[in-house]
Scaffold this motif. Structure first.
Motif, PDB file in Angstrom:
ATOM      1  N   UNK A 207      28.558  24.854  -2.506  1.00 46.62           N
ATOM      2  CA  UNK A 207      28.185  23.679  -3.214  1.00 46.62           C
ATOM      3  C   UNK A 207      26.737  23.707  -3.787  1.00 46.62           C
ATOM      4  N   UNK A 208      25.931  24.468  -3.262  1.00 43.21           N
ATOM      5  CA  UNK A 208      24.253  24.628  -3.612  1.00 43.21           C
ATOM      6  C   UNK A 208      23.943  25.818  -4.352  1.00 43.21           C
ATOM      7  N   UNK A 209      24.872  26.412  -5.033  1.00 43.34           N
ATOM      8  CA  UNK A 209      24.424  27.528  -5.714  1.00 43.34           C
ATOM      9  C   UNK A 209      23.574  28.518  -5.108  1.00 43.34           C
ATOM     10  N   UNK A 210      23.743  28.822  -3.721  1.00 43.33           N
ATOM     11  CA  UNK A 210      22.842  29.603  -3.012  1.00 43.33           C
ATOM     12  C   UNK A 210      23.350  30.544  -2.033  1.00 43.33           C
ATOM     13  N   UNK A 211      24.707  30.493  -2.051  1.00 42.71           N
ATOM     14  CA  UNK A 211      25.278  31.509  -1.158  1.00 42.71           C
ATOM     15  C   UNK A 211      26.328  32.190  -1.864  1.00 42.71           C
ATOM     16  N   UNK A 212      26.474  33.722  -1.904  1.00 43.21           N
ATOM     17  CA  UNK A 212      27.963  34.308  -2.441  1.00 43.21           C
ATOM     18  C   UNK A 212      28.823  34.389  -1.337  1.00 43.21           C
ATOM     19  N   UNK A 213      30.095  33.987  -1.734  1.00 38.07           N
ATOM     20  CA  UNK A 213      30.921  34.225  -0.602  1.00 38.07           C
ATOM     21  C   UNK A 213      32.526  34.007  -0.973  1.00 38.07           C
ATOM     22  N   UNK A 214      33.513  34.458  -0.087  1.00 43.29           N
ATOM     23  CA  UNK A 214      34.742  34.258  -0.394  1.00 43.29           C
ATOM     24  C   UNK A 214      35.548  34.227   0.680  1.00 43.29           C
ATOM     25  N   UNK A 215      36.876  33.609   0.583  1.00 44.03           N
ATOM     26  CA  UNK A 215      37.560  33.522   1.861  1.00 44.03           C
ATOM     27  C   UNK A 215      39.051  33.781   1.637  1.00 44.03           C
ATOM     28  N   UNK A 216      39.786  34.088   2.378  1.00 48.80           N
ATOM     29  CA  UNK A 216      41.210  34.173   2.462  1.00 48.80           C
ATOM     30  C   UNK A 216      41.924  33.471   3.491  1.00 48.80           C
ATOM     31  N   UNK A 217      42.921  32.567   3.405  1.00 43.16           N
ATOM     32  CA  UNK A 217      43.333  31.920   4.504  1.00 43.16           C
ATOM     33  C   UNK A 217      44.925  32.110   4.218  1.00 43.16           C
ATOM     34  N   UNK A 218      45.386  32.383   5.459  1.00 44.38           N
ATOM     35  CA  UNK A 218      47.064  32.459   5.631  1.00 44.38           C
ATOM     36  C   UNK A 218      47.795  31.474   6.171  1.00 44.38           C
TER      37      UNK A 218
END
Ligand SMILES: *Cc1c(COP(=O)(O)O)cnc(C)c1O
Length: 380
Positions: A207-218
């Motif tokens: 939410x603050x345009x300062x961390x790159x990341x991604x997630x998968x949830x199963x």
């Protein structure tokens, strides 16, 4: 109170959970160590931690919160949203088939096409917001993954996750949903039938345009899930502890950020819908939007913070409107507390995006200020 009883707002406000035992701090610590000690019998001091590539406490804490929010059993963080997407598609064997929604996040389409070509995997692209069209493509034969994005970016189409699950099941495929534009606060695809949900945590989750990341949830730990987890640990597409810590920090305010942004977006959509210089507003909250009724049931908390609108005129008119905006930054991405505007045709001219389309990500500023800015840019 058991954690499972907590509402998302509570879970988020205390994301990362309990007090740090060692310091008594109310936020989780960062452990930057790349390796962990063993005792004199060669047993790890902490049985969960051997080496930092697969093992880091704050990464696991962030994953736990994300899994709980989505009603999943496990989550895996990646260094970007695309790394999460790639991790899933890499489980498809050569000669397999994937069905992906057309008109979605452009880099997903581009990467999946290129990857599948190298692997001799068949890619079928279909407008999945049309449930019958999706069903027809699925019925052509077996597939490995059905990939949908809802709301889609930048068309804001709404795909029925329950119907997509039935279509995926009919061809033996897993249903994976890119829910980035919805956020875990507004929609929980696993509860609607999806097998895997994906988010670019770069967007509203941080939410603050300062961390790159991604997630998968199963929804459940399947052989495909185990393959993804093993590959992440071995191939090394992991999120670092500093990023995971920032992500947890950002997540603590996600519920209130989303609430404000959704409220702002609805006001802006209403304003633009009535504006004489605006041709169409693409936002699921607008009653005339074709996915409105479905969005009402699938997004009970609100219609999101992303919208597109077509200005009356031509490419130049649209670019001038974007150019005159003062509060909306002209930048790609979405989901941050600062409002952004994009002229998508400039970025992906070949995908059929209208030249007059402007996409906005509505931030957490005051709605009246944002509306005033749009007003002066459009020329009242
Ligand atoms: C940004 C985005 C992605 C890719 O995520 P990155 O973190 O930029 O790699 C995927 N899907 C959607 C819908 C996105 O908005």
């Amino acid at each position: 109170m058991e954690i499972k009883d907590m509402r998302p707002e509570t879970l988020l406000a205390q994301a990362g959970g309990a007090i740090d035992e060692q310091s008594g701090g109310v936020v989780p610590p960062i452990q930057p160590a790349t390796t962990y000690v063993r005792d004199e019998y060669y047993n790890p001091l902490n049985p969960n931690n051997v080496y930092a590539r697969p093992h880091n406490d704050v990464v696991r804490q962030a994953e736990t919160v994300l899994a709980q929010l989505e009603g999943g059993v496990a989550a895996l963080l990646f260094p970007s949203g695309m790394a999460a997407i790639a991790a899933l598609f890499r489980t498809v064997p050569s000669g397999g088939r994937v069905v992906i929604q057309s008109g979605i996040y452009w880099n997903t389409t581009k990467w999946v096409r290129e990857f599948c070509e190298r692997r001799q995997i068949v890619v079928d692209e279909v407008d999945a917001s049309d449930a019958a069209a999706l069903e027809a493509v699925c019925s052509k034969g077996p597939a490995n993954i059905v990939w949908v994005e809802t709301p889609s970016n930048p068309w804001l189409k709404i795909t029925d996750v329950g119907a997509a699950k039935k279509a995926a099941e009919s061809c033996g495929a897993l249903l994976a949903v890119d829910s980035t534009a919805a956020s875990p606060v507004l929609t929980n695809p696993l509860k609607l039938g999806a097998d895997i949900v994906m988010h670019s945590t770069t967007k509203v989750i941080n939410g603050h345009s300062d961390v790159l990341g991604g997630v998968l949830i199963c929804k459940e730990v399947s052989p495909v899930w185990e393959e993804i987890e093993t590959d992440r640990g071995s191939a090394g597409a992991v999120m670092g502890p500093f990023e995971a810590w920032l992500l947890l920090r950002g997540m603590r305010t996600m519920a209130i950020r989303v609430e404000r942004m959704v409220d702002n977006a609805m006001q802006i959509a209403n304003y633009l819908s009535d504006h004489p210089k605006v041709e169409t507003v693409l936002y699921p909250g607008v009653p005339s939007h074709e996915g409105h009724a479905l969005a009402r049931t699938q997004m009970p908390g609100g219609f999101g913070f992303l919208m597109s609108f077509l200005v009356k005129g031509d490419r130049e008119t649209a670019l001038k409107v974007a150019g005159r905006l003062k509060l909306f930054h002209r930048a790609t991405s979405l989901g941050g507390v600062e409002s952004l505007v994009e002229h998508r045709h400039t970025i992906e001219p070949h995908t059929g995006i209208p030249e007059t389309l402007l996409r906005i990500s509505v931030g957490a500023e005051h709605a009246d200020d944002l509306i005033a800015d749009l007003g002066q840019a459009l020329g009242q």
